[in-house]
Write a protein that holds these residues in place. Sequence first.
Motif, PDB file in Angstrom:
ATOM      1  N   MET A  68     -28.925 -41.231  40.112  1.00 28.75           N
ATOM      2  CA  MET A  68     -28.563 -42.353  39.252  1.00 28.75           C
ATOM      3  C   MET A  68     -27.674 -43.314  40.020  1.00 28.75           C
ATOM      4  SD  MET A  68     -25.998 -40.271  36.689  1.00 28.75           S
ATOM      5  CE  MET A  68     -27.329 -39.166  36.219  1.00 28.75           C
ATOM      6  N   ALA A  69     -27.522 -44.485  39.483  1.00 30.02           N
ATOM      7  CA  ALA A  69     -26.634 -45.475  40.083  1.00 30.02           C
ATOM      8  C   ALA A  69     -25.356 -45.545  39.257  1.00 30.02           C
ATOM      9  CB  ALA A  69     -27.315 -46.840  40.127  1.00 30.02           C
ATOM     10  N   LEU A  70     -24.213 -45.441  39.913  1.00 30.64           N
ATOM     11  CA  LEU A  70     -22.919 -45.556  39.244  1.00 30.64           C
ATOM     12  C   LEU A  70     -22.361 -46.947  39.518  1.00 30.64           C
ATOM     13  CD1 LEU A  70     -21.236 -42.119  40.059  1.00 30.64           C
ATOM     14  CD2 LEU A  70     -22.445 -42.793  37.973  1.00 30.64           C
ATOM     15  N   LYS A  71     -22.066 -47.664  38.453  1.00 34.35           N
ATOM     16  CA  LYS A  71     -21.539 -49.020  38.585  1.00 34.35           C
ATOM     17  C   LYS A  71     -20.035 -48.996  38.335  1.00 34.35           C
ATOM     18  CE  LYS A  71     -22.795 -53.783  37.527  1.00 34.35           C
ATOM     19  NZ  LYS A  71     -23.764 -54.669  36.841  1.00 34.35           N
ATOM     20  N   PHE A  72     -19.266 -49.372  39.350  1.00 32.05           N
ATOM     21  CA  PHE A  72     -17.805 -49.316  39.315  1.00 32.05           C
ATOM     22  C   PHE A  72     -17.228 -50.710  39.070  1.00 32.05           C
ATOM     23  CE2 PHE A  72     -19.024 -45.545  41.538  1.00 32.05           C
ATOM     24  CZ  PHE A  72     -18.034 -44.606  41.300  1.00 32.05           C
ATOM     25  N   PHE A  73     -16.361 -50.830  38.056  1.00 32.82           N
ATOM     26  CA  PHE A  73     -15.683 -52.082  37.745  1.00 32.82           C
ATOM     27  C   PHE A  73     -14.183 -51.880  37.932  1.00 32.82           C
ATOM     28  CE2 PHE A  73     -19.524 -51.719  35.295  1.00 32.82           C
ATOM     29  CZ  PHE A  73     -20.060 -52.996  35.205  1.00 32.82           C
ATOM     30  N   PRO A  74     -13.518 -52.615  38.811  1.00 35.29           N
ATOM     31  CA  PRO A  74     -12.070 -52.463  38.971  1.00 35.29           C
ATOM     32  C   PRO A  74     -11.339 -52.790  37.673  1.00 35.29           C
ATOM     33  CG  PRO A  74     -13.006 -53.732  40.782  1.00 35.29           C
ATOM     34  CD  PRO A  74     -14.084 -53.600  39.748  1.00 35.29           C
ATOM     35  N   ARG A  75     -10.462 -51.912  37.250  1.00 38.44           N
ATOM     36  CA  ARG A  75      -9.759 -52.117  35.982  1.00 38.44           C
ATOM     37  C   ARG A  75      -8.786 -53.289  36.053  1.00 38.44           C
ATOM     38  NH1 ARG A  75      -8.019 -46.330  33.451  1.00 38.44           N
ATOM     39  NH2 ARG A  75      -7.117 -47.782  31.934  1.00 38.44           N
ATOM     40  N   GLY A 112     -17.717 -55.640  41.255  1.00 36.51           N
ATOM     41  CA  GLY A 112     -17.353 -54.333  41.784  1.00 36.51           C
ATOM     42  C   GLY A 112     -18.423 -53.834  42.733  1.00 36.51           C
ATOM     43  N   ARG A 113     -18.858 -52.586  42.561  1.00 38.16           N
ATOM     44  CA  ARG A 113     -19.881 -52.037  43.453  1.00 38.16           C
ATOM     45  C   ARG A 113     -20.763 -51.041  42.706  1.00 38.16           C
ATOM     46  NH1 ARG A 113     -15.192 -49.133  44.523  1.00 38.16           N
ATOM     47  NH2 ARG A 113     -15.431 -46.875  44.713  1.00 38.16           N
ATOM     48  N   VAL A 114     -21.944 -50.788  43.266  1.00 38.21           N
ATOM     49  CA  VAL A 114     -22.889 -49.823  42.710  1.00 38.21           C
ATOM     50  C   VAL A 114     -23.166 -48.775  43.773  1.00 38.21           C
ATOM     51  CG1 VAL A 114     -25.175 -49.449  41.730  1.00 38.21           C
ATOM     52  CG2 VAL A 114     -23.950 -51.573  41.225  1.00 38.21           C
ATOM     53  N   MET A 115     -23.028 -47.495  43.396  1.00 43.65           N
ATOM     54  CA  MET A 115     -23.201 -46.387  44.329  1.00 43.65           C
ATOM     55  C   MET A 115     -24.347 -45.492  43.864  1.00 43.65           C
ATOM     56  SD  MET A 115     -20.662 -47.116  46.353  1.00 43.65           S
ATOM     57  CE  MET A 115     -20.600 -45.663  47.405  1.00 43.65           C
ATOM     58  N   LEU A 116     -25.161 -45.054  44.823  1.00 45.19           N
ATOM     59  CA  LEU A 116     -26.188 -44.056  44.521  1.00 45.19           C
ATOM     60  C   LEU A 116     -25.529 -42.691  44.478  1.00 45.19           C
ATOM     61  CD1 LEU A 116     -29.175 -43.268  44.150  1.00 45.19           C
ATOM     62  CD2 LEU A 116     -29.320 -43.055  46.645  1.00 45.19           C
ATOM     63  N   ALA A 117     -25.790 -41.949  43.411  1.00 47.45           N
ATOM     64  CA  ALA A 117     -25.156 -40.648  43.228  1.00 47.45           C
ATOM     65  C   ALA A 117     -26.142 -39.665  42.614  1.00 47.45           C
ATOM     66  CB  ALA A 117     -23.916 -40.773  42.343  1.00 47.45           C
ATOM     67  N   VAL A 118     -25.804 -38.381  42.738  1.00 45.50           N
ATOM     68  CA  VAL A 118     -26.589 -37.314  42.115  1.00 45.50           C
ATOM     69  C   VAL A 118     -25.669 -36.525  41.191  1.00 45.50           C
ATOM     70  CG1 VAL A 118     -27.904 -35.195  42.515  1.00 45.50           C
ATOM     71  CG2 VAL A 118     -28.173 -37.136  44.071  1.00 45.50           C
ATOM     72  N   HIS A 119     -26.114 -36.316  39.961  1.00 47.88           N
ATOM     73  CA  HIS A 119     -25.339 -35.526  39.008  1.00 47.88           C
ATOM     74  C   HIS A 119     -25.347 -34.067  39.470  1.00 47.88           C
ATOM     75  CE1 HIS A 119     -24.037 -33.701  35.218  1.00 47.88           C
ATOM     76  NE2 HIS A 119     -23.593 -34.912  34.883  1.00 47.88           N
ATOM     77  N   LYS A 120     -24.193 -33.478  39.630  1.00 47.29           N
ATOM     78  CA  LYS A 120     -24.096 -32.143  40.230  1.00 47.29           C
ATOM     79  C   LYS A 120     -24.777 -31.066  39.400  1.00 47.29           C
ATOM     80  CE  LYS A 120     -19.962 -32.843  43.061  1.00 47.29           C
ATOM     81  NZ  LYS A 120     -18.562 -32.404  43.358  1.00 47.29           N
TER      82      LYS A 120
END
Length: 363
Positions: free
Chosen positions: A54-61, A40-48
């Motif tokens: 943090m890094a969010l790791k996305f796995f296609p279902r 999948g992919r890893v996105m850099l994100a900020v908790h609102k």
Amino acid sequence: MTAAMKLLDEMCLLTAQSLNSMETAEHFQVLKMLGEGSYGRVMLAVHKKRGTPMALKFFPRESTSMVSFLREYNLSLSFCTHPSLTRALGIAYRTPSHYVFAQQASLFGDLYDVIIPEVGMEEDSSQRVVSQLCGALSHLHSLGFVHRDLKPENVFLCDAACRWVKLGDFGMVKPRGMKVPEVWYSSPYCTPEAEVARGNADSWKAVGGGDDRPQRVWVPVEPCTDSWALGILTYAMLTGSHPWSETASDCRSYLKYKEWFNAEESPEDELDVWARGGGEGQGPKSRGVPVAPQFSCFTPLACKYFQALLDPRPKQRGQPEDMLAFLGADWMREAERERLVQERRRSKGAIRNMKDLDRRRER
């Protein structure tokens, strides 16, 4: 099954019952992509609410089972307590299209980004990375797990000088002793024992005795797989290349290494070694066999390090914790070190020139 594996399975069952559905945009500000792969992919994100990066790791279902997702998440959350292992942050959820969990973000890229092709990294930096990876792998092995996917793209940087790195991507982790189908692939990271599956689609081979039905080659997971990968990774860091294109019985560079290795392993009187002159000036030799050409740039200490990890015999292969004894002294020969310094200066100068040219074009 180890106690750690039993606990991991129990945690996966509990997490499955509490895995909530939510939309990423409601809770996170996604900034940019950090990496992408078959998983999948890893996105850099900020908790609102917290303002935490943090890094969010996305796995296609559609291509990821919930079991494999939960195992990687819970392994990273509860068992990756070593400072050089990437740890999950206790946030896991699902969207209509993905499973997602949050993990520590490494803001300086990965090891692949700092290895200059055909040049490598500075020796001090390489030894720092090796020291940390030895600790990370030893921690996993002590719990009964094997990483099975050690490579530059999975070693993440917490600073630009490699003073702190983290091994990540636990999608291939398996418990020691678990039977898995052997797979051979054309890469120096592939272990020599995997060649039994070479030439068989998806590691299948025909059954003997006139029965043509295919049967998979099953082997137990062992820590020696990580040891081999650590040896190849160290070579890549120091030289910016690989010692051979593939670990195969018909690869000339690998055969040269095996010839040297077998000569080193042959019993002989220690006085004979000194009589042949295996000192710094001439390079190590074994029973009349010169050092494999791709290893001639290394000191005798480094050669012993590589031969310990890159032992073609899996049961004799050195363990990561044993490799710490090789740290602290020179690995590269003086002439090779000077050459690499000049090459790095030229490479850095070329990069600066390209950046200056880009800036002038922007103006």
